[in-house]
Design an enzyme around this catalytic site. Structure first.
Site, PDB file in Angstrom:
ATOM      1  N   GLU B 172      48.444 -17.553 -26.561  1.00 17.37           N
ATOM      2  CA  GLU B 172      47.801 -18.898 -26.964  1.00 17.37           C
ATOM      3  C   GLU B 172      46.914 -18.787 -28.229  1.00 17.37           C
ATOM      4  O   GLU B 172      47.090 -20.015 -28.852  1.00 17.37           O
ATOM      5  CB  GLU B 172      46.908 -19.212 -25.697  1.00 17.37           C
ATOM      6  CG  GLU B 172      47.588 -19.377 -24.360  1.00 17.37           C
ATOM      7  CD  GLU B 172      46.909 -19.387 -23.343  1.00 17.37           C
ATOM      8  OE1 GLU B 172      47.363 -19.936 -22.102  1.00 17.37           O
ATOM      9  OE2 GLU B 172      45.937 -18.522 -23.110  1.00 17.37           O
ATOM     10  N   ALA B 317      42.422 -16.292 -12.794  1.00 17.25           N
ATOM     11  CA  ALA B 317      41.619 -17.053 -12.348  1.00 17.25           C
ATOM     12  C   ALA B 317      41.953 -17.244 -10.724  1.00 17.25           C
ATOM     13  O   ALA B 317      41.056 -17.111 -10.002  1.00 17.25           O
ATOM     14  CB  ALA B 317      41.481 -18.528 -13.015  1.00 17.25           C
TER      15      ALA B 317
END
Lengths: 447, 447
Positions: B172, B317
């Site tokens: 990313e 997450a």
């Protein structure tokens, strides 16, 4: 001669004055270099909202390169300017030199502590993004500390916020801190009631907004009191120490003192070698040039410029913008062998806001206060923001805050400066005892 | 007995695991204290966009007090936790102590430099808002330096960006830096062409995204190359020095190295006094408690938790959120004298994005890549963000960036760390010579 054919212009500082001057040179047959120590133009009138967690830095900052990207005659340089040598036509940067045919100095002003430079650490001022984030950290951190403070007196010290200075910045800060304490954060804590906070505005002069008409000063003071701010006029700070400020013989215990009183023009003024006024501003000629150097101009907060009636022009964005336009066109005229009239400031009015839904406005032909003035304040500030994106973001955040009474940027961003007991003066506690600092569990189940 | 009637729960860390556990205790008859060293919950999956100037910190951070303000059984404490004493049922903070009946430790992980702690200063990692702003400062500062650099080799050094690590964060970051250089900033400079930048991704393992299916790794690598990133697999960093990184015998000159390789669990794990795995994660029981202390639970990146097939759960997450819910309900069951099944992770798939309009997704029953995967990535991340305000702001900024190819947060915010020659290794220049550092005016008038 090359100089005449393709003049070299340098602008130092990309605040309102510098940036609007730069834009006025668009499409002109010249080479322009804009130097700023930051890579962004900052919309300072809204900086207090970054400090009070209403906006994010990037909402009110815009990359200088982006503003000027399509302006092909312009280079942007991020550098610290240390001195100017008018005789040599040179700008001395920390790491280089630039020559110029015409120079515009627009480096603005920092804080003045009236000879008490030791106050700076205890009472930060509000000029940069770094300042704003540091103040935000102090304000939000004080509530965090208060929540954990078992001692009543120390808790009151954490919950007392003193703003020094009754000009527009002081009023806006005081109003915004009061809103945080009395509205936004009311439900956030379990042990303190944020409404117990005290927000005190200290103004050395007889009234707030001393440059405004008296009726508006009175209206502004009434609005501040309505928000819960204790306004104390004719009250000069005589000492600031960790944990308190003194006004005369009285000590006000406080962990958070914010400075919005004095303004000190950029020290770059000294290197110009021309007369300065008592505050350190450059005494400019009617065309904003400096004596003996018709090719060097000083604009914005750094210039001591008087209007037709002999009054010093205030340190407002509107003044800097008009001076920027004027100087750019004056230089363009000069290049083409034409003369210009002296600079003349057109006062379109002034505005100041005091918390949500309240403002005062002096448009010369008429004055107003209250909600309509506040809407005018919103419209003017949105209009002056650069770029649709930032306008939209700020409008959305204001609308959201207005509807929800919530501030979205209530996050404490770490920085070099952190709110420590050393700065705030609240005594360190011995550690290691059970239940210290008020983090006992409650007695009853309230689930 | 008071403990049974009104149990005291403490959660350390308000990341995904801690916060979702806290919310699951809403309305329960107990007293909950949530401790975090920050006052906000940070949406780490989007932190790389703060680092690459796409978003502002407050877009992806949310005050913990605001999330839990209506949860009356809950106190929030901003404090640094130094140690846990399981035998005494105590949490030791830097400035106080809290007792508990049940404890959830969810302090996550920082960076691991594989024993080379001296690399940390030269190659910052991305875990906190401070990290993200420091990385943003380095990236944007490198372009500013390159623009002013007259020496070709040094300019190439400023324009070379090395990202170490081929997991989702590395990809990313690399994709976002490539977009900045090759799209967003193209028109911003006059002396450099930002498209001359090199963005190099170094991955020690044979493929990027090694935990994903091979086809998606290949797709991700193709997408990265399409963006202009040089992807080098099987390439381990052997040295980092100011001005270069070494891979084997090869030195890559670069002023900007970003670290996305190793993860080091929070050192708090050591104070628990239980066995850790090789990386420093706590080896938890099937119910996520620690051996010998059924009242202490470890969740999220700090826990070494295996799934039904014996594989270690990844640091995502989604894992932390499910563990948070599970542990909260497990504790509630225990208080009511009921037992719980062991924790079971339900893998709903994983996503990674590589620049604008491209992503890879592995939803187990099907996989996809490209634009549709990117839309799925957008939707999932918007959904997981807390609060309508932040969702709206992020959606607007993404839409704006997509339409305009502009990043709005391209401002360099000062901090304790500033990009200096000492860190970046580009030699200091002697100062004081005319025209130094490439700030000559141009030769011709291009207005």
């Amino acid at each position: 001669m090359a100089v005449r054919e393709c003049p070299h212009i340098v602008i130092v500082g990309a605040g309102f004055g510098g940036l609007y001057a730069a834009r006025a040179f668009n499409h002109a047959a010249l080479q322009l270099i804009v130097i700023d120590r930051q890579n962004y133009h900052l919309f300072q009138p809204l900086l207090y909202q970054v400090a009070t967690a209403g906006l994010s830095p990037s909402d009110i900052a815009y990359p200088i390169r982006s503003v000027l990207r399509k302006q092909e005659n312009t280079q942007v340089v991020q550098a610290q300017v240390l001195a100017i040598k008018p005789r040599e036509h040179r700008v001395m940067m920390a790491d280089g030199i630039v020559d110029y045919d015409y120079l515009i100095v627009a480096t603005g002003a920092g804080h003045s502590y009236f000879g008490h430079s030791e106050w700076e650490k205890l009472a930060p001022g509000l000029k940069s993004v770094t300042d704003a984030l540091a103040i935000r950290r102090r304000i939000l951190g004080a509530f965090e500390q208060a929540e954990r403070e078992p001692d009543d007196a120390r808790r009151r010290t954490w919950l007392t916020f003193v703003i020094v200075g009754g000009g527009p910045t002081g009023l806006e800060l005081a109003g915004a801190v009061a809103e945080l304490a009395f509205k936004v954060m009311v439900q956030d804590f379990r042990r303190i009631d944020s409404r117990e906070a005290r927000v005190i505005l200290l103004q050395a002069m007889p009234r707030v907004l001393p440059t405004y008409p008296e009726a508006l000063s009175a209206e502004a003071e009434r609005a501040l009191r309505g928000l819960g701010v204790e306004v104390r006029t004719n009250t000069a700070v005589t000492a600031i120490q960790p944990g308190w400020v003194a006004v005369g013989d009285e000590r006000i215990p406080t962990a958070t003192v914010l400075w919005a009183a004095g303004v000190a023009p950029s020290p770059l003024a000294h290197s110009l070698g021309v007369p300065l006024d008592h505050a350190g501003r450059v005494l400019v000629q009617p065309d904003l040039s400096i004596p003996g150097h018709p090719e060097v101009f000083v604009i914005g907060d750094l210039a001591a410029c008087v209007d037709q009636t002999g009054h010093l022009l205030p340190g407002l964005a509107a003044v800097a913008v008009q001076q920027g336009y004027y100087v750019a066109h004056h230089i363009l005229n000069r290049i083409q062998g034409r003369s210009s009239d002296p600079f003349r400031y057109v006062d379109k009015g002034t505005l100041a806001t005091i918390g949500r839904g309240k403002a005062v406005a002096d448009f010369r032909v008429f004055r107003m206060s209250g909600f309509v003035a506040w809407l005018a304040w919103l419209a003017v500030h949105l209009f002056l923001l650069i770029g649709f994106r930032n306008r939209f973001l700020v409008l959305f955040k204001w609308t959201w805050a207005f509807m929800s009474s919530q501030h979205g940027a209530r996050i404490i961003i770490d920085g070099a400066e952190t709110s420590s007991s050393a700065d705030t003066g609240v005594e360190e506690r011995a550690t290691g005892t059970r239940g210290l600092r008020g983090v006992d569990h409650g007695e009853t189940c309230s689930g």
